[in-house]
Design a protein around this motif. Structure first.
Motif, PDB file in Angstrom:
ATOM      1  N   SER A   1       2.728   6.084  -8.701  1.00 33.47           N
ATOM      2  CA  SER A   1       3.143   4.992  -9.577  1.00 33.47           C
ATOM      3  C   SER A   1       1.936   4.529 -10.386  1.00 33.47           C
ATOM      4  O   SER A   1       0.787   4.741  -9.988  1.00 33.47           O
ATOM      5  N   ILE A   2       2.212   3.882 -11.535  1.00 29.33           N
ATOM      6  CA  ILE A   2       1.143   3.358 -12.385  1.00 29.33           C
ATOM      7  C   ILE A   2       1.601   2.043 -12.981  1.00 29.33           C
ATOM      8  O   ILE A   2       2.760   1.903 -13.397  1.00 29.33           O
ATOM      9  N   SER A   3       0.720   1.041 -12.962  1.00 30.12           N
ATOM     10  CA  SER A   3       0.992  -0.244 -13.584  1.00 30.12           C
ATOM     11  C   SER A   3      -0.142  -0.559 -14.556  1.00 30.12           C
ATOM     12  O   SER A   3      -1.300  -0.219 -14.306  1.00 30.12           O
ATOM     13  N   VAL A   4       0.212  -1.212 -15.671  1.00 36.06           N
ATOM     14  CA  VAL A   4      -0.743  -1.484 -16.746  1.00 36.06           C
ATOM     15  C   VAL A   4      -0.905  -2.989 -16.889  1.00 36.06           C
ATOM     16  O   VAL A   4       0.086  -3.702 -17.096  1.00 36.06           O
ATOM     17  N   ASN A   5      -2.153  -3.447 -16.768  1.00 35.71           N
ATOM     18  CA  ASN A   5      -2.461  -4.875 -16.890  1.00 35.71           C
ATOM     19  C   ASN A   5      -1.568  -5.706 -15.968  1.00 35.71           C
ATOM     20  O   ASN A   5      -1.073  -6.775 -16.337  1.00 35.71           O
ATOM     21  N   GLY A   6      -1.280  -5.180 -14.771  1.00 31.65           N
ATOM     22  CA  GLY A   6      -0.494  -5.889 -13.777  1.00 31.65           C
ATOM     23  C   GLY A   6       1.001  -5.715 -13.893  1.00 31.65           C
ATOM     24  O   GLY A   6       1.754  -6.264 -13.094  1.00 31.65           O
ATOM     25  N   THR A   7       1.477  -4.933 -14.884  1.00 34.17           N
ATOM     26  CA  THR A   7       2.913  -4.719 -15.084  1.00 34.17           C
ATOM     27  C   THR A   7       3.258  -3.273 -14.758  1.00 34.17           C
ATOM     28  O   THR A   7       2.598  -2.352 -15.250  1.00 34.17           O
ATOM     29  N   ALA A   8       4.316  -3.060 -13.915  1.00 31.36           N
ATOM     30  CA  ALA A   8       4.723  -1.706 -13.537  1.00 31.36           C
ATOM     31  C   ALA A   8       5.147  -0.919 -14.775  1.00 31.36           C
ATOM     32  O   ALA A   8       5.920  -1.404 -15.605  1.00 31.36           O
ATOM     33  N   ASN A   9       4.634   0.315 -14.906  1.00 27.79           N
ATOM     34  CA  ASN A   9       4.936   1.167 -16.059  1.00 27.79           C
ATOM     35  C   ASN A   9       5.820   2.347 -15.674  1.00 27.79           C
ATOM     36  O   ASN A   9       6.768   2.686 -16.363  1.00 27.79           O
ATOM     37  N   TRP A  10       5.499   3.021 -14.532  1.00 29.25           N
ATOM     38  CA  TRP A  10       6.283   4.173 -14.079  1.00 29.25           C
ATOM     39  C   TRP A  10       6.022   4.408 -12.617  1.00 29.25           C
ATOM     40  O   TRP A  10       4.927   4.156 -12.101  1.00 29.25           O
ATOM     41  N   GLN A  11       7.059   4.905 -11.896  1.00 27.06           N
ATOM     42  CA  GLN A  11       6.896   5.377 -10.527  1.00 27.06           C
ATOM     43  C   GLN A  11       7.946   6.441 -10.255  1.00 27.06           C
ATOM     44  O   GLN A  11       9.036   6.408 -10.844  1.00 27.06           O
TER      45      GLN A  11
ATOM     46  N   LEU B   1      -1.033   6.406  -5.020  1.00 26.71           N
ATOM     47  CA  LEU B   1      -0.724   7.787  -4.672  1.00 26.71           C
ATOM     48  C   LEU B   1      -0.257   7.855  -3.224  1.00 26.71           C
ATOM     49  O   LEU B   1      -0.943   7.376  -2.322  1.00 26.71           O
ATOM     50  N   GLY B   2       0.911   8.474  -3.003  1.00 29.93           N
ATOM     51  CA  GLY B   2       1.429   8.633  -1.652  1.00 29.93           C
ATOM     52  C   GLY B   2       0.968   9.914  -0.986  1.00 29.93           C
ATOM     53  O   GLY B   2       0.987  10.023   0.236  1.00 29.93           O
ATOM     54  N   ASN B   3       0.550  10.920  -1.775  1.00 27.82           N
ATOM     55  CA  ASN B   3       0.070  12.197  -1.235  1.00 27.82           C
ATOM     56  C   ASN B   3      -1.013  12.721  -2.178  1.00 27.82           C
ATOM     57  O   ASN B   3      -0.778  13.622  -2.972  1.00 27.82           O
ATOM     58  N   SER B   4      -2.201  12.119  -2.108  1.00 23.20           N
ATOM     59  CA  SER B   4      -3.250  12.407  -3.085  1.00 23.20           C
ATOM     60  C   SER B   4      -3.793  13.828  -2.974  1.00 23.20           C
ATOM     61  O   SER B   4      -4.352  14.351  -3.939  1.00 23.20           O
ATOM     62  N   ASN B   5      -3.606  14.486  -1.815  1.00 23.49           N
ATOM     63  CA  ASN B   5      -4.162  15.826  -1.644  1.00 23.49           C
ATOM     64  C   ASN B   5      -3.444  16.879  -2.483  1.00 23.49           C
ATOM     65  O   ASN B   5      -3.989  17.963  -2.708  1.00 23.49           O
ATOM     66  N   VAL B   6      -2.199  16.616  -2.915  1.00 21.44           N
ATOM     67  CA  VAL B   6      -1.472  17.574  -3.752  1.00 21.44           C
ATOM     68  C   VAL B   6      -1.243  17.025  -5.161  1.00 21.44           C
ATOM     69  O   VAL B   6      -0.461  17.574  -5.920  1.00 21.44           O
ATOM     70  N   THR B   7      -1.922  15.913  -5.510  1.00 19.71           N
ATOM     71  CA  THR B   7      -1.737  15.285  -6.813  1.00 19.71           C
ATOM     72  C   THR B   7      -2.972  15.510  -7.684  1.00 19.71           C
ATOM     73  O   THR B   7      -4.099  15.266  -7.247  1.00 19.71           O
ATOM     74  N   ASN B   8      -2.755  16.000  -8.901  1.00 25.16           N
ATOM     75  CA  ASN B   8      -3.808  16.145  -9.902  1.00 25.16           C
ATOM     76  C   ASN B   8      -3.562  15.152 -11.030  1.00 25.16           C
ATOM     77  O   ASN B   8      -2.424  14.953 -11.458  1.00 25.16           O
ATOM     78  N   ILE B   9      -4.641  14.521 -11.521  1.00 30.41           N
ATOM     79  CA  ILE B   9      -4.541  13.542 -12.606  1.00 30.41           C
ATOM     80  C   ILE B   9      -5.515  13.928 -13.711  1.00 30.41           C
ATOM     81  O   ILE B   9      -6.674  14.277 -13.440  1.00 30.41           O
TER      82      ILE B   9
ATOM     83  N   ILE C   1       0.831  -1.207   0.000  1.00 31.19           N
ATOM     84  CA  ILE C   1       0.000   0.000   0.000  1.00 31.19           C
ATOM     85  C   ILE C   1       0.861   1.252   0.000  1.00 31.19           C
ATOM     86  O   ILE C   1       0.633   2.177  -0.783  1.00 31.19           O
ATOM     87  N   THR C   2       1.864   1.297   0.891  1.00 30.75           N
ATOM     88  CA  THR C   2       2.649   2.530   1.060  1.00 30.75           C
ATOM     89  C   THR C   2       3.875   2.599   0.163  1.00 30.75           C
ATOM     90  O   THR C   2       4.467   3.666   0.025  1.00 30.75           O
ATOM     91  N   LYS C   3       4.269   1.446  -0.435  1.00 33.19           N
ATOM     92  CA  LYS C   3       5.488   1.364  -1.251  1.00 33.19           C
ATOM     93  C   LYS C   3       6.759   1.623  -0.424  1.00 33.19           C
ATOM     94  O   LYS C   3       7.800   1.953  -0.969  1.00 33.19           O
ATOM     95  N   ILE C   4       6.645   1.500   0.903  1.00 34.97           N
ATOM     96  CA  ILE C   4       7.812   1.599   1.782  1.00 34.97           C
ATOM     97  C   ILE C   4       8.391   0.191   1.945  1.00 34.97           C
ATOM     98  O   ILE C   4       7.654  -0.758   2.225  1.00 34.97           O
ATOM     99  N   GLN C   5       9.703   0.048   1.808  1.00 33.91           N
ATOM    100  CA  GLN C   5      10.314  -1.266   1.905  1.00 33.91           C
ATOM    101  C   GLN C   5      10.035  -1.892   3.274  1.00 33.91           C
ATOM    102  O   GLN C   5      10.001  -1.211   4.301  1.00 33.91           O
ATOM    103  N   LYS C   6       9.873  -3.216   3.246  1.00 38.09           N
ATOM    104  CA  LYS C   6       9.501  -3.937   4.457  1.00 38.09           C
ATOM    105  C   LYS C   6      10.537  -3.754   5.566  1.00 38.09           C
ATOM    106  O   LYS C   6      10.195  -3.629   6.742  1.00 38.09           O
ATOM    107  N   ARG C   7      11.837  -3.704   5.198  1.00 35.98           N
ATOM    108  CA  ARG C   7      12.873  -3.563   6.233  1.00 35.98           C
ATOM    109  C   ARG C   7      12.756  -2.218   6.946  1.00 35.98           C
ATOM    110  O   ARG C   7      13.079  -2.100   8.131  1.00 35.98           O
TER     111      ARG C   7
END
Length: 308
Positions: free
Chosen positions: A238-248, A272-280, A25-31
């Motif tokens: 980040s965005i993934s297409v049909n289950g494959t990572a495209n960009w982050q 989205l890690g900070n959706s309040n300042v992100t426009n799409i 969810i957060t994209k923060i590494q588990k360690r």
């Protein structure tokens, strides 16, 4: 005193999230998540990431981050005080010895040192001015030579290119006219098709589950364009297409990035890690995802594309 790591861990368990779920969810590494729960903040890349990861962790598990960050600041302040109080005795002794030596020096010694400095000061100033003047002259002369060489080389290139181009221009005129006319037709056709599809496209919310949102995109373009823009602060996306990572990546305030989806895309996922300042925008049309729970910072968005 609040145990930051234990508080976050308890909140995660109440949400029934595993560390793997939280990493997804957060994209923060588990360690790093484990280090936060163990209050081992020195294992994180730096103070900025410590505060950012704690805030993102807290927002995801539904607790207030401000209280935890205040506790973090208080602990950091106490640590600095303890380090200051633990100054080695040897350093204190050395400082006191230097202070006594300074106090024991006679006024005459201070006066002699000052007189020597004032004696050499004019010489030092003159040498410095001479060095600056010589350096300035060198850089000016070198710059003029470089510009002259560039001008000479560009003149030779332009003369030779004019001679060769004049021989070939007559042969290429007819073919270039045909190519330009055909390309203009293709551009007009593609632009008309994209404008028709973007006018009729519609984005509808179909499901909501916590921080996960599902939408349906109807009447899309053949190649959909997703544009991310950060306004009011930095934001990770980040965005993934049909289950494959495209960009982050992380966009700073005012920056934007556009992703063109492959033709035939049936679904894509946005994190989205900070959706309040992100426009799409999708194909130039604003994607108003904040109307579903505008207070949520971290969110997962799935868009199902209804290709006709």
């Amino acid at each position: 005193m609040t145990d930051i790591g234990k508080t976050l861990q308890n909140a995660r368990n109440e949400k029934h999230y595993t560390l793997d779920d939280l990493q997804q969810i957060t994209k923060i590494q588990k360690r790093y998540l484990i280090a936060i729960e163990e209050n081992n903040f020195d294992a994180l890349p730096g103070d900025f990431y410590v505060r950012a990861f704690i805030r993102q962790y807290a927002d995801t598990v539904g607790i207030k981050a401000d209280k935890l960050l205040s506790e973090l600041d208080e602990q950091a302040g106490k640590k600095k005080v303890e380090e200051t109080e633990e100054e080695p005795t040897e350093a204190k002794t050395r400082t006191e010895a230097v202070r006594r030596q300074q106090q024991s020096s006679t006024p005459s010694q201070v006066s002699q040192s000052f007189d020597k400095f004032m004696h050499y000061l004019p010489t030092i100033i003159i040498v410095g001015v001479v060095v600056i003047i010589i350096g300035s002259i060198y850089f000016v002369v070198a710059g003029n030579k470089k510009e002259a060489n560039q001008a000479a080389s560009s003149t030779n290139v332009s003369i030779s290119s004019d001679v060769s181009s004049s021989k070939k221009s007559s042969k290429k005129e007819s073919s270039s006219e045909e190519v330009s006319s055909s390309s203009s037709k293709k551009e007009s056709n593609s632009s008309s098709e994209s404008s028709k599809s973007s006018k009729g496209q519609k984005i509808t919310n179909t499901a909501v589950s916590g921080s996960r949102f599902t939408y349906s995109l109807t009447s899309p373009a053949k190649k959909n364009k997703i544009k991310f823009t950060s306004k009011g602060g930095s934001a990770w996306s980040s965005i993934s297409v049909n289950g494959t990572a495209n960009w982050q990546g992380t966009l700073q305030n005012g920056a934007s990035h556009t992703v063109t989806l492959p033709e035939g895309t049936t679904s894509f996922n946005i994190s989205l890690g900070n959706s309040n300042v992100t426009n799409i925008t999708i194909n130039g049309k604003k994607f108003d995802f904040l109307k579903e729970n505008s207070t949520l910072t971290v969110r997962q968005i799935t868009v199902n594309v209804a290709n006709e």
